[in-house]
Design an enzyme around this catalytic site. Structure first.
Site, PDB file in Angstrom:
ATOM      1  N   CYS A  38       0.864  -1.173   0.000  1.00  0.00           N
ATOM      2  CA  CYS A  38       0.000   0.000   0.000  1.00  0.00           C
ATOM      3  C   CYS A  38       0.900   1.222   0.000  1.00  0.00           C
ATOM      4  CB  CYS A  38      -0.887  -0.002   1.248  1.00  0.00           C
ATOM      5  SG  CYS A  38      -1.830  -1.532   1.483  1.00  0.00           S
TER       6      CYS A  38
ATOM      7  N   ASN B 248       2.334  -0.842   5.531  1.00  0.00           N
ATOM      8  CA  ASN B 248       2.523  -1.129   4.111  1.00  0.00           C
ATOM      9  C   ASN B 248       3.345  -2.402   4.054  1.00  0.00           C
ATOM     10  OD1 ASN B 248       3.185  -1.156   1.381  1.00  0.00           O
ATOM     11  ND2 ASN B 248       4.730   0.428   1.581  1.00  0.00           N
ATOM     12  N   GLY B 249       2.759  -3.492   3.567  1.00  0.00           N
ATOM     13  CA  GLY B 249       3.519  -4.737   3.488  1.00  0.00           C
ATOM     14  C   GLY B 249       2.673  -5.943   3.815  1.00  0.00           C
ATOM     15  N   GLU B 250       3.341  -7.043   4.152  1.00  0.00           N
ATOM     16  CA  GLU B 250       2.677  -8.303   4.465  1.00  0.00           C
ATOM     17  C   GLU B 250       3.422  -8.988   5.612  1.00  0.00           C
ATOM     18  OE1 GLU B 250      -0.096  -9.034   2.877  1.00  0.00           O
ATOM     19  OE2 GLU B 250       0.140  -7.490   1.323  1.00  0.00           O
TER      20      GLU B 250
ATOM     21  N   ASP C 218      -3.772  -9.308   7.934  1.00  0.00           N
ATOM     22  CA  ASP C 218      -2.534  -9.614   8.652  1.00  0.00           C
ATOM     23  C   ASP C 218      -2.057  -8.433   9.487  1.00  0.00           C
ATOM     24  OD1 ASP C 218      -2.115  -8.636   5.883  1.00  0.00           O
ATOM     25  OD2 ASP C 218      -0.022  -8.529   6.499  1.00  0.00           O
TER      26      ASP C 218
ATOM     27  N   ILE D  38       9.484  -9.972 -19.941  1.00  0.00           N
ATOM     28  CA  ILE D  38       9.554  -8.911 -20.939  1.00  0.00           C
ATOM     29  C   ILE D  38      10.970  -8.837 -21.496  1.00  0.00           C
ATOM     30  CG2 ILE D  38      10.113  -7.084 -19.259  1.00  0.00           C
ATOM     31  CD1 ILE D  38       8.313  -5.218 -21.030  1.00  0.00           C
TER      32      ILE D  38
ATOM     33  N   THR E   7      22.029   1.237 -13.261  1.00  0.00           N
ATOM     34  CA  THR E   7      21.525  -0.127 -13.309  1.00  0.00           C
ATOM     35  C   THR E   7      20.051  -0.196 -12.955  1.00  0.00           C
ATOM     36  OG1 THR E   7      23.686  -0.870 -12.540  1.00  0.00           O
ATOM     37  CG2 THR E   7      21.936  -2.479 -12.523  1.00  0.00           C
TER      38      THR E   7
ATOM     39  N   GLY F 157      12.453 -13.138  -7.956  1.00  0.00           N
ATOM     40  CA  GLY F 157      13.684 -13.800  -7.515  1.00  0.00           C
ATOM     41  C   GLY F 157      14.722 -12.858  -6.940  1.00  0.00           C
TER      42      GLY F 157
END
Length: 589
Positions: A2, A82-84, A106, A278, A327, A353
């Protein structure tokens, strides 16, 4: 994921304070396009705390899951996140013996853990990725902090009245404070305004070199459990598959969990798992990602773009990622374009990953690590800085379109487990064949019931900005050389005395960045060290050639990246020493 925004200890009227919070929170609404909610709390006459939440509904999609929350048992405890939190259901089963819940979100356990373990201590019981703000009106106190490694972004600063501003993104507060900074991962701040460390694992000790033995089965089992936890949620999910080993292992685990019935796709409103990649037409990633997706029977989406299309997006990518690092921009642009397409499909969560290379020494320059001590210390440096690079990219480039990314390799317990393994097992020459991330690859080598096709499992590392197509990096440099004249570049140190651009690509990115975020402090939130193939500056000491060719592309490690050599001098067989010399001459090394 969020967007959160908080202003603590701000003076004014309730109406004005609320209007200010709404104005600033609206700047980050792309992170949470589903709902908004603001709570204003008066802590003394004319002085307020105000917190605002922009919701991306992923867990408990009903209105009961809206934040900020007030504890059912103590409405003076107000909090948002904000998060899980991945161990939510395990923790809830214990907490509901003592506390009442109002939702299945959660986030609701945050207030209970605060009540249970107290200010400062409760952070250690949050297991996941998060930026969290909690206010205790009983004590007129507050706590705000960030997860262990910085998966979720958070910025802070103070205005002239010493009001504290916090925001998920730089754009929320950069023009409201005297000096804006990234909030350090693994830390929290309270009403004393002192920033305190809550996460201090043994791997943070630079002088502690671990001696843990390698157990391939245990390594595999532990990571499977991480993915099992992190795939939780109520919204449809997808997979980013680059065709590299890391995202392919995550994909392989998800496929097996589905076959075992441990993931209920119907409950998530899904027929099949959607996977995404992509690249430029004919790029390496597109080919190998499709191979992985076909292997598991996923509904795969191969998105292509042209160099010109990517270049068109760069200004808005810089605005959303809030960086001018080479980068990061090179890799963020295709990811940003991909997430625009994913949003149209209704997917809100994607597993990635990110972080594996920093845990196992996966970048090609690690081939040059002189010993286990320097190898491990470089891993520590990389992990400490990851929130400024790949984690920032994966979070902001995707949440620009309301897509949450979850990187299982950054799970707190998993990081601690992998970082206790003796670095001698991670070094490139530890096993045959000599290959970066050998122990991870070997742990998931299952010839009878494969997680990953063998060709993918043992594929050499490609950085995302290279794997999408080598001409992408070359096209950026060509465009920068066109846009920035020699005369203009000669004035770089005068125009940009802080983090002075070293080449025209950096100058172009910086020019765009400073048009959005002009302050010196905003510039200092962006890393600007020299690097080769994503190394830290310290690792340049490993090889004299590194010092001469500080480009972030994996192709810069020329003697290692055979594909780059083959491409440049147009050969199909393995390159000889003479071939490598030709490439070095090509790059004027």
């Amino acid at each position: 994921m969020c967007g959160i925004l908080a202003i603590l200890n701000i003076r004014g009227t309730e109406v004005d304070v609320r209007a200010k919070a709404y104005e600033l929170s609206r700047r980050i609404r792309h992170r949470g396009p589903d709902r908004s909610k603001i709570i204003v709390l008066e802590i003394s006459p004319g002085q307020y705390h105000v917190i605002s939440h922009e919701r991306l509904g992923l867990v408990d999609l009903s209105d009961k899951g809206r934040q900020p929350f007030k504890m059912v048992d103590d409405e003076n405890i107000i909090f948002m996140q904000n998060g899980e939190l991945y161990d939510y259901w395990d923790v809830r089963s214990e907490l509901e013996k003592k506390y009442r819940f109002s939702s299945n979100s959660d986030t609701e356990i945050v207030g209970m853990l605060y009540k249970e373990y107290g200010a400062g201590n409760f952070w250690n019981y949050l297991n996941g990725m998060f930026a969290t703000v909690l206010i205790d009106m009983n004590k007129k106190s507050f706590q705000a902090g960030r997860d262990h490694i910085g998966i979720v972004p958070l910025y802070y600063g103070f205005n002239e009245d010493r009001s504290l501003f916090l925001s998920s993104e730089l754009k929320g507060i950069h023009d409201q404070v005297i000096e804006v900074k990234q909030f350090p991962p693994g830390h929290y701040i309270d009403e004393t305004y002192e920033i305190k460390r809550w996460y201090n694992p043994i791997w943070h000790n630079f002088n502690h070199i671990p001696t843990g033995e390698i157990n391939f089965q245990e390594l595999r089992d532990k990571f499977i459990e991480v993915v099992r936890r992190e795939i939780q949620g109520d919204a449809p999910f997808g997979l980013f598959i680059s065709g590299g080993v890391d995202s392919s292992i995550v994909a392989g685990i998800v496929a097996k969990l589905i076959k075992k019935g441990e993931i209920d796709l119907n409950k998530r409103g899904m027929r099949k798992v959607h996977s995404f990649c992509i690249g430029l037409e004919g790029s390496p990633d597109l080919h190998f990602a499709k191979m992985v997706a076909d292997f598991h029977g996923f509904e795969h989406h191969s998105f292509t773009y042209t160099v010109d299309e990517g270049l068109d997006y760069i200004p808005e990518v810089i605005y959303h990622t809030e960086t001018f690092n080479n980068t990061t921009i090179r890799a963020s642009t295709p990811m940003y374009m991909m997430c625009r397409r994913i949003k149209a499909l209704g997917i809100k969560i994607c597993l990635t990953g990110e972080g594996s290379d920093e845990l196992f020494g996966g970048y090609l320059y690690f081939h040059k690590a002189p010993n286990r001590v320097e190898f491990h210390q470089e891993l520590i440096r990389k992990l400490h800085d990851l929130h400024k690079y790949d984690l920032l990219r994966a979070n902001k480039a995707c949440l620009a379109w309301g897509i949450e990314t979850r990187p299982p390799f950054m799970n707190k317990q998993w990081v601690e487990y992998v970082m206790q393994i003796d670095p001698k097992y991670k070094m490139i020459n530890a096993f045959e064949p000599q290959m970066e991330k050998y122990i991870l690859r070997k742990a998931f080598e299952d010839l009878e019931h494969p997680y990953v096709p063998q060709e993918i499992l043992w594929r050499q590392k490609e950085q995302f900005s290279d794997g999408v197509g080598y001409s992408w990096r070359d096209g950026i440099i060509k465009r920068a050389n066109y846009l920035i004249s020699d005369q203009e570049f000669s004035q770089a140190s005068i125009k940009y005395p802080i983090s002075t651009p070293r080449n025209k690509e950096q100058f172009w990115f910086r020019q765009i960045y400073s048009s959005y975020f002009p302050s010196d402090s905003a510039v200092l939130t962006v890393p600007f060290a020299r690097s080769i193939a994503c190394s830290t500056e310290k690792a340049l000491e490993w090889d004299e050639a590194f010092k001469k060719n500080t480009d972030e592309s994996g192709r810069a490690v020329l003697a290692i990246h055979n594909d780059a050599i083959k491409e440049i001098i147009q050969i199909n067989e393995e390159p000889s020493t003479e071939d490598i010399s030709k490439v070095q001459e090509h790059f004027q090394l």
